[in-house]
Design an enzyme around this catalytic site. Structure first.
Site, PDB file in Angstrom:
ATOM      1  N   CYS A  32      -0.110 -17.251  41.501  1.00 34.50           N
ATOM      2  CA  CYS A  32      -0.270 -16.907  42.922  1.00 34.50           C
ATOM      3  C   CYS A  32      -1.558 -16.112  43.154  1.00 34.50           C
ATOM      4  O   CYS A  32      -1.625 -14.933  42.817  1.00 34.50           O
ATOM      5  CB  CYS A  32       0.955 -16.113  43.368  1.00 34.50           C
ATOM      6  SG  CYS A  32       0.816 -15.347  44.975  1.00 34.50           S
ATOM      7  N   CYS A  35      -1.227 -12.986  45.260  1.00 29.36           N
ATOM      8  CA  CYS A  35      -0.568 -11.921  44.490  1.00 29.36           C
ATOM      9  C   CYS A  35      -1.598 -11.108  43.719  1.00 29.36           C
ATOM     10  O   CYS A  35      -1.516  -9.882  43.650  1.00 29.36           O
ATOM     11  CB  CYS A  35       0.450 -12.512  43.521  1.00 29.36           C
ATOM     12  SG  CYS A  35       1.846 -13.338  44.303  1.00 29.36           S
TER      13      CYS A  35
END
Length: 108
Positions: A32, A35
């Protein structure tokens, strides 16, 4: 810094839900990109708010049952737990001010 590190299904209840100190949990995954963008912000919050909260990271690929249990549909998701209860949720890569606006009202 009050990063408590990686959380697991085995220790989540003890380290998060039973904690006397509020815990900010970063639900994330290695793949991600957002993230990874928000991670330094979360670490900065951990350093600055170290006397008021703990910060842990939960990899949803390694612990999908916890992500499902808390209805995490999108990552990154930051959840603030106070005495075992979810008090705030921030979804997506947000700036420090936006995150603090959500969690500060729940910190002593």
């Amino acid at each position: 810094m009050t990063m408590i590190g990686a959380l697991t299904e085995a220790d989540f209840e003890e380290r998060v839900l039973r904690s006397e100190t509020p815990v900010l949990v970063d639900f994330w995954a290695e793949w991600c990109v957002p993230c990874h963008m928000v991670a330094p912000v979360v670490e900065e919050i951990a350093r600055e708010k170290g006397d008021q909260l703990l910060v842990g990271k939960l990899n949803i690929d390694e612990h999908p049952a916890l992500a499902q249990r808390y209805g995490v549909m999108s990552i990154p998701t930051l959840m603030l737990f106070v005495k075992g209860e979810e008090k705030a949720r921030v979804i997506g890569a947000r700036g420090k001010d936006a995150i603090l606006r959500e969690i500060d009202p729940h910190l002593s």
